[in-house]
Design a protein around this motif. Sequence first.
Motif, PDB file in Angstrom:
ATOM      1  N   LEU A 124       0.879  -1.152   0.013  1.00 46.22           N
ATOM      2  CA  LEU A 124      -0.045  -0.122  -0.072  1.00 46.22           C
ATOM      3  C   LEU A 124       0.789   1.093   0.107  1.00 46.22           C
ATOM      4  CD1 LEU A 124      -2.934  -0.840   2.581  1.00 46.22           C
ATOM      5  CD2 LEU A 124      -3.009  -0.355   0.046  1.00 46.22           C
ATOM      6  N   TYR A 125       1.943   1.320   0.816  1.00 44.14           N
ATOM      7  CA  TYR A 125       2.665   2.656   1.095  1.00 44.14           C
ATOM      8  C   TYR A 125       4.226   2.536   0.495  1.00 44.14           C
ATOM      9  CZ  TYR A 125      -1.203   2.931   4.147  1.00 44.14           C
ATOM     10  OH  TYR A 125      -2.545   2.840   4.681  1.00 44.14           O
ATOM     11  N   ASP A 126       4.921   1.279   0.532  1.00 46.13           N
ATOM     12  CA  ASP A 126       6.188   1.458  -0.030  1.00 46.13           C
ATOM     13  C   ASP A 126       6.265   1.517  -1.606  1.00 46.13           C
ATOM     14  OD1 ASP A 126       7.103   1.128   2.806  1.00 46.13           O
ATOM     15  OD2 ASP A 126       7.136  -1.036   2.620  1.00 46.13           O
ATOM     16  N   THR A 127       7.187   1.964  -2.112  1.00 50.21           N
ATOM     17  CA  THR A 127       7.546   2.231  -3.299  1.00 50.21           C
ATOM     18  C   THR A 127       8.447   1.406  -4.204  1.00 50.21           C
ATOM     19  OG1 THR A 127       9.093   3.994  -2.957  1.00 50.21           O
ATOM     20  CG2 THR A 127       6.836   4.371  -3.288  1.00 50.21           C
ATOM     21  N   ASP A 128       9.014   0.410  -3.204  1.00 45.46           N
ATOM     22  CA  ASP A 128      10.217  -0.543  -3.700  1.00 45.46           C
ATOM     23  C   ASP A 128      10.353  -1.787  -2.669  1.00 45.46           C
ATOM     24  OD1 ASP A 128      11.774  -1.920  -5.207  1.00 45.46           O
ATOM     25  OD2 ASP A 128      13.414  -0.262  -4.968  1.00 45.46           O
ATOM     26  N   LEU A 129      10.855  -2.654  -3.169  1.00 47.76           N
ATOM     27  CA  LEU A 129      10.937  -4.023  -2.060  1.00 47.76           C
ATOM     28  C   LEU A 129      12.019  -4.070  -1.391  1.00 47.76           C
ATOM     29  CD1 LEU A 129       9.713  -6.913  -4.675  1.00 47.76           C
ATOM     30  CD2 LEU A 129       8.593  -6.278  -2.770  1.00 47.76           C
ATOM     31  N   PRO A 130      12.161  -4.439  -0.193  1.00 45.65           N
ATOM     32  CA  PRO A 130      13.555  -4.558   0.233  1.00 45.65           C
ATOM     33  C   PRO A 130      14.382  -5.731  -0.489  1.00 45.65           C
ATOM     34  CG  PRO A 130      11.936  -5.870   1.692  1.00 45.65           C
ATOM     35  CD  PRO A 130      11.071  -5.270   0.504  1.00 45.65           C
ATOM     36  N   PRO A 131      15.683  -5.691  -0.386  1.00 45.43           N
ATOM     37  CA  PRO A 131      16.429  -6.585  -1.019  1.00 45.43           C
ATOM     38  C   PRO A 131      15.750  -8.304  -0.459  1.00 45.43           C
ATOM     39  CG  PRO A 131      17.956  -5.106   0.085  1.00 45.43           C
ATOM     40  CD  PRO A 131      16.395  -4.665   0.561  1.00 45.43           C
ATOM     41  N   CYS A 132      15.929  -9.058  -1.449  1.00 43.96           N
ATOM     42  CA  CYS A 132      15.444 -10.153  -0.945  1.00 43.96           C
ATOM     43  C   CYS A 132      15.551 -11.389  -1.903  1.00 43.96           C
ATOM     44  CB  CYS A 132      13.447 -10.366  -0.583  1.00 43.96           C
ATOM     45  SG  CYS A 132      12.767  -9.744  -1.959  1.00 43.96           S
ATOM     46  N   ASP A 133      15.452 -12.691  -1.363  1.00 41.65           N
ATOM     47  CA  ASP A 133      15.326 -13.794  -2.347  1.00 41.65           C
ATOM     48  C   ASP A 133      14.227 -14.466  -2.606  1.00 41.65           C
ATOM     49  OD1 ASP A 133      18.586 -13.763  -2.252  1.00 41.65           O
ATOM     50  OD2 ASP A 133      18.023 -14.194  -0.008  1.00 41.65           O
ATOM     51  N   ALA A 134      13.268 -14.213  -1.923  1.00 46.87           N
ATOM     52  CA  ALA A 134      11.971 -14.842  -2.118  1.00 46.87           C
ATOM     53  C   ALA A 134      10.722 -13.862  -1.536  1.00 46.87           C
ATOM     54  CB  ALA A 134      11.734 -16.287  -1.295  1.00 46.87           C
ATOM     55  N   LEU A 135       9.661 -14.153  -1.879  1.00 48.15           N
ATOM     56  CA  LEU A 135       8.466 -13.088  -1.449  1.00 48.15           C
ATOM     57  C   LEU A 135       7.200 -14.095  -1.073  1.00 48.15           C
ATOM     58  CD1 LEU A 135       8.128  -9.865  -3.254  1.00 48.15           C
ATOM     59  CD2 LEU A 135       6.064 -11.179  -2.945  1.00 48.15           C
ATOM     60  N   TRP A 136       6.316 -13.290  -0.138  1.00 49.48           N
ATOM     61  CA  TRP A 136       5.247 -13.792   0.412  1.00 49.48           C
ATOM     62  C   TRP A 136       4.132 -12.795   0.438  1.00 49.48           C
ATOM     63  CZ3 TRP A 136       4.420 -15.553   6.227  1.00 49.48           C
ATOM     64  CH2 TRP A 136       3.093 -16.296   6.141  1.00 49.48           C
ATOM     65  N   LEU A 137       3.242 -13.217  -0.413  1.00 59.34           N
ATOM     66  CA  LEU A 137       2.087 -12.169  -0.196  1.00 59.34           C
ATOM     67  C   LEU A 137       1.041 -12.919   0.314  1.00 59.34           C
ATOM     68  CD1 LEU A 137       1.899 -11.072  -4.139  1.00 59.34           C
ATOM     69  CD2 LEU A 137       2.548  -9.614  -2.190  1.00 59.34           C
ATOM     70  N   PRO A 138       0.502 -12.566   1.728  1.00 61.37           N
ATOM     71  CA  PRO A 138      -0.395 -13.475   2.444  1.00 61.37           C
ATOM     72  C   PRO A 138      -1.517 -12.730   2.166  1.00 61.37           C
ATOM     73  CG  PRO A 138       0.371 -11.977   3.851  1.00 61.37           C
ATOM     74  CD  PRO A 138       1.323 -11.785   2.500  1.00 61.37           C
ATOM     75  N   GLY A 139      -2.657 -13.345   2.813  1.00 63.78           N
ATOM     76  CA  GLY A 139      -4.085 -12.994   2.429  1.00 63.78           C
ATOM     77  C   GLY A 139      -4.375 -11.776   3.125  1.00 63.78           C
ATOM     78  N   GLY A 140      -5.606 -11.517   2.992  1.00 63.32           N
ATOM     79  CA  GLY A 140      -6.097 -10.162   3.775  1.00 63.32           C
ATOM     80  C   GLY A 140      -7.351  -9.531   3.263  1.00 63.32           C
TER      81      GLY A 140
END
Length: 456
Positions: free
Chosen positions: A283-299
Motif C-alpha cells: 500500500l505505502y512502499d515504493t520498492d521491495l527490500p532486498p530479498c531472495d523470495a517473497l510472500w503475499l499473504p491473504g487479507g
Amino acid sequence: MAESMTPAAACPAFLIAAPASGQGKTTITAALARRLVQMGLCVRVFKTGPDYLDPQVLAQAAGSPVEPLDLWMAGEAYCRQRLYEAAQEADLILVEGAMGIFDGTPSSADLAVTFGLPLLLLMDVKGMAQTAAALAAGVAHFRTDLTLAGLIANGCATERHRELIEEALPTTLPLLANIGRDEAMALPERHLGLVQASEIEADLETRFEHGASVLAETGLAERLLAYPPVVFHPSTQLSTPPAEALAGVTIAVARDQAFSFIYPANLALLVQMGAQLRFFSPLYDTDLPPCDALWLPGGYPELHAARLAANQPMKTALKKVFHKGMPMLAECGGFLYCLEQLTDYEGQTHPMLGVLAGEGAMRGRRGCQGMQSAPLPEGTIRGHAHHRSVSHSTPPPLTYAQRQRHPAPGEAIYRQRGLTASYLHLFFPHNPEAIARLFRGDQVTSWLQGMADATE
C-alpha cells in the motif's frame, strides 16, 4: 525421552465453546482474558481451527500472541506441544472454540477431549429460560468423554431470568456466570468476521476494559482459577524443523492493512529454519527490500484496491522480481492482487499486478471455506480456504487442492515462473521441509534451467 520421564506442566485450562456460532465466544473470551491480565496474572489464549481475525483481537486482549489449535491442519503433536509450552508460564489457559461445539471433523469437542480440557459452555439465552438449561444438559450428555465445567449464560436479561435457568440446570452443571446483553462489550464485524484489531485498537481497548469490569462482578475468573489444573506433557511425536534449511534466504513479507492474514507460527518457522524476514507494504512502499523470495499473504485487498492499483512503483518492483523467476507465494488476497484486475463490493474495477492472467470479483455474503491440502511438487501442505470472491479467465492450474472430507476438487493452484498462487492459506508447520523447498525455489531452479536449455 518418554512422556512419563519428562517433567509435566499444569495449570487450569478451559475450552470456551457454544452450541452455535454467534453466541459471543470471542467477546467473552477477550473480556475474560483482559480480566485475568487486570488481576496481574499470565493468561495464554488459543483459537480452535483456522482463523486470523479472532486471534488478532484475542492477542490484544491477552497481551500475548494467539495461535490456532487444529487437530487436522496442525496435527495433534503440534497442538500438544503448544499447550505444554503455554502451561509452563501461564496461570490459566483459554481456548476459544469454533462454530458449534460438535460441528466439524475434528470438532471443538474433539480438541477438548484429546487434551483433557474442561468445557465452558457459552450460550446466548435471549428468548429462553428453562430451555437453555435443557440444551446445556443435552450438550453435557451428548458425549460421555466430555467434561463440562459449567454454563455461562450470555444475554441473561434479569435476575429472575438467571434464577429460572439456574433452577432448571442439573446439579452437576453449575451456572458459572450470567452476563447481561451489553453492546459496549460487543466486537464490530465485517464480511469475513471481526474487523482487524489494528484498525480499531483504541475502541477495542475500551470494550476490553468494560467487558473485564462486567466479568469482575460475576467472579468468573476466580472460580476458574480455583478449578483443578490440567496436566500437560510435551509431545514426543513432533519432528524438529530442518535447522538452517533457509539459511541465507531473505524473504520479503507483505504486511499492512491489505495483507495481514499471517499466522505467527508461520513466521516463527521461517526464522527457525534460518530465514531473514523483511516486511514491506504494497500500500505505502515504493520498492521491495532486498530479498531472495517473497510472500503475499491473504487479507483485505478489496478494501484497499484503489490504493494498491495506484501504487505503480510497487507494482513495477513486484513484476520485475516475478519476471526474474523469484520464488513467490501468493495466498487468497495475495492471489487476487496478482491477477490483472479486481472488482470490489461497490462494483468498481481496479488494475492489479497482472503477473497472473485472470480477474477477481467480490460476491457478497456467499463464499467458500473449508480445510484443504495443497499437493505441491515440493510436498503436500495443509491449510484452508476462506473467501467471498471468485476468479475467472485464469490459466490452467498446476493442480487442485484436496478437500478434507469431499472428493470434489478443491481450490485451483497456479504456478507461473516462480509464483505459486491460490486461494489457500497454508499452515507452514504442517510440512516445514516443503515450505523450505518452496521459498528456496528448488522447482524454480529446474524451471530456469529448462528455459536456458530451450534457448540453446
